[in-house]
Design an enzyme around this catalytic site. Structure first.
Site, PDB file in Angstrom:
ATOM      1  N   GLY A 124       0.842  -1.188   0.000  1.00 53.61           N
ATOM      2  CA  GLY A 124       0.000   0.000   0.000  1.00 53.61           C
ATOM      3  C   GLY A 124       0.875   1.235   0.000  1.00 53.61           C
ATOM      4  CD  GLN A 129       3.638   5.961   2.657  1.00 53.66           C
ATOM      5  OE1 GLN A 129       2.606   5.457   2.230  1.00 53.66           O
ATOM      6  NE2 GLN A 129       4.569   5.254   3.277  1.00 53.66           N
ATOM      7  CB  CYS A 172       5.404   2.463   7.450  1.00 54.67           C
ATOM      8  SG  CYS A 172       5.019   4.008   6.598  1.00 54.67           S
ATOM      9  CG  LEU A 173       6.591   1.134   1.392  1.00 54.69           C
ATOM     10  CD1 LEU A 173       6.011   1.426   0.013  1.00 54.69           C
ATOM     11  CD2 LEU A 173       7.629   0.023   1.317  1.00 54.69           C
ATOM     12  CG  HIS A 214      -0.279   1.793   7.276  1.00 54.78           C
ATOM     13  ND1 HIS A 214       0.596   1.428   8.281  1.00 54.78           N
ATOM     14  CD2 HIS A 214       0.454   2.555   6.410  1.00 54.78           C
ATOM     15  CE1 HIS A 214       1.779   1.958   8.038  1.00 54.78           C
ATOM     16  NE2 HIS A 214       1.725   2.633   6.898  1.00 54.78           N
ATOM     17  CD  GLU A 215      -0.737   2.912   2.729  1.00 54.79           C
ATOM     18  OE1 GLU A 215      -0.265   4.068   2.723  1.00 54.79           O
ATOM     19  OE2 GLU A 215      -0.035   1.908   2.927  1.00 54.79           O
ATOM     20  CG  HIS A 218       0.701   7.346   5.358  1.00 55.70           C
ATOM     21  ND1 HIS A 218       1.840   7.894   5.919  1.00 55.70           N
ATOM     22  CD2 HIS A 218       0.943   6.011   5.260  1.00 55.70           C
ATOM     23  CE1 HIS A 218       2.722   6.930   6.157  1.00 55.70           C
ATOM     24  NE2 HIS A 218       2.204   5.775   5.781  1.00 55.70           N
TER      25      HIS A 218
HETATM   26 ZN   LIG Z   1       3.012   3.896   5.848  1.00 55.81          ZN
END
Ligand SMILES: [Zn+2]
Length: 274
Positions: A124, A129, A172-173, A214-215, A218
């Site tokens: 995701g 991000q 998380c990226l 999660h997204e 963000h």
């Molecule tokens: Zn993340």
């Protein structure tokens, strides 16, 4: 959200094994998700309209008190290849504008986001991000191009959260190499627009619900460690501080936030009792 070794925590293995252990199991879950998308009829026991696990999350009043700003064409412009923005870059805490133009520029941005998501082993990814502060997320819990289903959600809103809260070992990226447990509702009901601007509602559960939440965080400027318990946070404090140091070394700027500022609960309790 990063594609993790999902079972770092042995305590979670039993809980999630039936759904997530195998790729085939994930695909099965996602087939159900696909069917949900087309019928919008899958519901769990959802009766909350705000997330019940906000204990450590500061309300980001900038998002709540002002009318949402609309993104201009310039806001959606991207220069490939996109790069992942890492904590503690302030881009991750900035306001994300609503999208009301559904054109080729948007499709190009979405294509680029999927591209970088797969290349970085993500499942995701939210627009902030990759340095684009707009309300857009993409995800595919299968994590492989050509498998599962690619989902694009624009201007998403959560209608209801399930009563049931479950833990999950998230990555998380924007926090490379960091994984820790986060509690979230097991399912959510959402409204959003698709890449053509068409409004739709959908209920998500299991992994798709996890990735979505999660997204979605963000898009509100909330990061996954904001939702961790103090005990869990203590397990990744050093890694977060290392990212803060890396940011300072790379940019020559002071870190815009510091995990050290979040007090350790044990210290606070000890002080109160002394
Ligand atoms: Zn993340």
């Amino acid at each position: 959200m990063a594609c993790a070794t999902w079972f770092n925590s042995s305590s979670l293995t039993h809980t999630f094994l039936p759904v997530l252990y195998r790729q085939t199991a994930v695909s099965t879950t996602f087939l159900r998700f696909s069917r949900i998308c087309s019928t919008s009829r899958f519901f769990s026991s959802m009766n909350r309209t705000s997330s019940p696990v906000l204990g450590h999350v500061k309300r980001r009043d900038a998002f709540l008190s002002k009318e949402d700003q609309v993104a201009s064409p310039a806001d959606l412009r991207c220069e490939p290849p996109l790069k992942i923005v890492e904590y503690p870059d302030p881009i991750l805490r900035a306001r994300n504008k609503k999208i009301d133009t559904f054109d080729e520029n948007l499709k190009k941005l979405v294509d680029e986001m999927f591209d970088v998501m797969y290349k970085t082993d993500g499942i995701g990814l939210s627009a902030p991000q990759v340095g684009i502060n707009v309300q857009l997320m993409v995800f595919n819990p299968a994590g492989e191009r050509g498998e599962g289903e690619e989902i694009v959600l624009i201007n998403p809103k959560v209608n209801k959260y399930s009563k049931k809260i479950v833990p999950f070992n998230e990555g998380c990226l924007s926090f490379p190499g960091i994984y820790a447990d986060v509690l979230r509702p097991e399912s959510v009901k959402i409204d959003a627009r698709d890449i053509n601007g068409t409004r739709f509602s959908v209920s998500l559960s299991a992994l798709p619900a996890r990735v979505f939440q999660h997204e979605f965080d963000h898009l509100q400027g909330i990061l996954f460690f904001d939702r961790m318990t103090d005990e869990v946070l203590d397990s990744i404090r050093e890694q977060l501080e290392a990212l803060e140091k890396k940011y300072e070394d790379k940019t020559g700027l002071p870190r815009p936030e510091r995990i050290e500022a979040r007090k350790r609960r044990k210290a606070a309790v000890g002080f109160g009792k002394s």
